[in-house]
Design an enzyme around this catalytic site. Sequence first.
Site, PDB file in Angstrom:
ATOM      1  N   ARG A 148      -2.117   7.192  13.960  1.00 38.88           N
ATOM      2  CA  ARG A 148      -2.418   7.268  12.524  1.00 38.88           C
ATOM      3  C   ARG A 148      -2.352   8.702  11.989  1.00 38.88           C
ATOM      4  O   ARG A 148      -3.114   9.076  11.092  1.00 38.88           O
ATOM      5  CB  ARG A 148      -3.815   6.688  12.228  1.00 38.88           C
ATOM      6  CG  ARG A 148      -3.941   5.197  12.449  1.00 38.88           C
ATOM      7  CD  ARG A 148      -3.274   4.446  11.315  1.00 38.88           C
ATOM      8  NE  ARG A 148      -3.400   3.010  11.499  1.00 38.88           N
ATOM      9  CZ  ARG A 148      -4.267   2.252  10.845  1.00 38.88           C
ATOM     10  NH1 ARG A 148      -5.063   2.783   9.960  1.00 38.88           N
ATOM     11  NH2 ARG A 148      -4.299   0.966  11.065  1.00 38.88           N
ATOM     12  N   ARG A 167      -4.976   9.383   5.456  1.00 38.48           N
ATOM     13  CA  ARG A 167      -5.882   9.891   4.422  1.00 38.48           C
ATOM     14  C   ARG A 167      -6.538  11.236   4.701  1.00 38.48           C
ATOM     15  O   ARG A 167      -7.040  11.869   3.783  1.00 38.48           O
ATOM     16  CB  ARG A 167      -6.981   8.851   4.152  1.00 38.48           C
ATOM     17  CG  ARG A 167      -6.438   7.643   3.449  1.00 38.48           C
ATOM     18  CD  ARG A 167      -7.524   6.840   2.762  1.00 38.48           C
ATOM     19  NE  ARG A 167      -6.904   5.832   1.917  1.00 38.48           N
ATOM     20  CZ  ARG A 167      -6.522   6.047   0.659  1.00 38.48           C
ATOM     21  NH1 ARG A 167      -6.718   7.212   0.095  1.00 38.48           N
ATOM     22  NH2 ARG A 167      -5.934   5.089  -0.027  1.00 38.48           N
ATOM     23  N   ARG A 200      -0.264   8.916  -2.186  1.00 42.06           N
ATOM     24  CA  ARG A 200      -0.936   7.637  -2.426  1.00 42.06           C
ATOM     25  C   ARG A 200      -1.570   7.543  -3.818  1.00 42.06           C
ATOM     26  O   ARG A 200      -1.826   6.446  -4.310  1.00 42.06           O
ATOM     27  CB  ARG A 200      -1.954   7.375  -1.319  1.00 42.06           C
ATOM     28  CG  ARG A 200      -1.326   6.980   0.009  1.00 42.06           C
ATOM     29  CD  ARG A 200      -0.834   5.530   0.029  1.00 42.06           C
ATOM     30  NE  ARG A 200      -1.980   4.631   0.240  1.00 42.06           N
ATOM     31  CZ  ARG A 200      -2.561   3.929  -0.697  1.00 42.06           C
ATOM     32  NH1 ARG A 200      -2.107   3.986  -1.931  1.00 42.06           N
ATOM     33  NH2 ARG A 200      -3.587   3.164  -0.420  1.00 42.06           N
ATOM     34  N   ASP A 240       3.455  -0.689   8.777  1.00 40.39           N
ATOM     35  CA  ASP A 240       2.234  -1.341   9.227  1.00 40.39           C
ATOM     36  C   ASP A 240       2.584  -2.557  10.071  1.00 40.39           C
ATOM     37  O   ASP A 240       3.622  -3.188   9.847  1.00 40.39           O
ATOM     38  CB  ASP A 240       1.355  -1.764   8.051  1.00 40.39           C
ATOM     39  CG  ASP A 240      -0.055  -2.069   8.525  1.00 40.39           C
ATOM     40  OD1 ASP A 240      -0.827  -1.124   8.744  1.00 40.39           O
ATOM     41  OD2 ASP A 240      -0.372  -3.254   8.744  1.00 40.39           O
ATOM     42  N   TYR A 254      -4.917 -11.401  12.542  1.00 39.51           N
ATOM     43  CA  TYR A 254      -4.940 -11.147  11.086  1.00 39.51           C
ATOM     44  C   TYR A 254      -4.391 -12.347  10.322  1.00 39.51           C
ATOM     45  O   TYR A 254      -4.931 -12.733   9.277  1.00 39.51           O
ATOM     46  CB  TYR A 254      -4.130  -9.896  10.737  1.00 39.51           C
ATOM     47  CG  TYR A 254      -4.834  -8.615  11.105  1.00 39.51           C
ATOM     48  CD1 TYR A 254      -5.749  -8.025  10.236  1.00 39.51           C
ATOM     49  CD2 TYR A 254      -4.610  -8.004  12.326  1.00 39.51           C
ATOM     50  CE1 TYR A 254      -6.407  -6.847  10.576  1.00 39.51           C
ATOM     51  CE2 TYR A 254      -5.264  -6.829  12.681  1.00 39.51           C
ATOM     52  CZ  TYR A 254      -6.158  -6.257  11.805  1.00 39.51           C
ATOM     53  OH  TYR A 254      -6.814  -5.108  12.135  1.00 39.51           O
TER      54      TYR A 254
END
Length: 355
Positions: free
Chosen positions: A39, A43, A52, A88, A165
């Site tokens: 990752r 962020r 973003r 993703d 998921y």
Amino acid sequence: MTENVTALLSTPSPVSILPKYLRAARGESLETPPVWLMRQAGRYLPEYRAVREQHGFLDVCYTPELACEVTLQPIRRFGFDAAILFSDILLLAIPLGAGLRFDSGHGPVIEKPVRTQQDVANLHDFEPREKLAEVLSAVKLIRAELPADKALIGFAGAPFTVATYLVEGRKPDPFKNTKSLMYADPASFAALMERLTSLTISYLRAQVEAGADALQLFDTWGGILTDEEYRRCNLPYLQRIFSELKDLGVPLTYFVLNGMHLYSASQVGATVYGLDWRMTFEQARARFGEHAALQGNFDPVLLLTDEQTIRRRARKILEDAGTHGHIFNLGHGILPDTPIEHVEALLDEIRGGRA
Ligand code: 1CP
């Protein structure tokens, strides 16, 4: 001697120009290990947050120029040895027909969860080269922009993790629907796993054709299974993926979170095993053998502490991992509140002050 032969002899051997990541993945001994962080585009980087603010997460994934930009951001800032495609594991829910959106603060949401035999049958088969063409264009673009000494890692979710998921519809914990389907209707669960496995194989092959130098399979939730369930409901699909991708000749990494109890994970057939912070290098060498390269396993929470602690714990990993076949990484994804200076301190320690 012909001119061609002279030219060949004066060309440096391919080994010396191979990215450090690929050399470590082949088990070579290196003075300092290659490093990248799971990752690593995200962020904690102000330049990522700036992108973003202008674009939704899925827009970034589906716009090759934006995906390329955010993939390269951490490479430019930190000089990591490998870039990982910005995408993703859940994107394939869209062409499957299950729908996907990202709610801010809530993570991914599957719009039509897959919970019955009929739901599984209703999923669309698709060709990743067509339906995920934008992602493959991003791979091509990134490889063209990335310096030659950096490897590009393509990836997918392991079928079991993607299934959790799809079945739950959102962050899977506590896996009620997934386990219910697996226990009460094993045939439908197997049918879902079968379809995801075939798609994953063609998607990963297409990523290598587009320019990925290595592949990683993320099995974030494989650790919720007992070893016996894993052997029955997960391992056969993982084995199929790794054996069908072997002819590509690229390193194949398997990362399972919380997999200490999964003795049979050593049988998946990967060439590199990603460790979370719970498993020591000694335990991993005993489980995966001397020939597999190992990736990991700095606890991402350590990056929230202080420089001294970070440096001390990084040195411990370097000692424990030894010099051959080690790719330095975190034990799971970097946390969004990680200070940039802490990443810099970590890298400085790993590189032994040699930049
Ligand atoms: O901007 C944002 O807030 C979006 C957050 C985000 C990001 C940056 C998501 C949503 N996905 C990603 C990118 C991503 N996801 C990458 C490429 C970038 C990189 O590694 O630098 C990769 C490899 C993933 C893989 C992924 N997605 C996994 C497996 C690895 C892991 O972290 O365990 C999983 C489980 C997902 C699902 C997912 N996507 C996004 C979130 C927040 C989640 C996790 C949801 C949950 O907690 O269950």
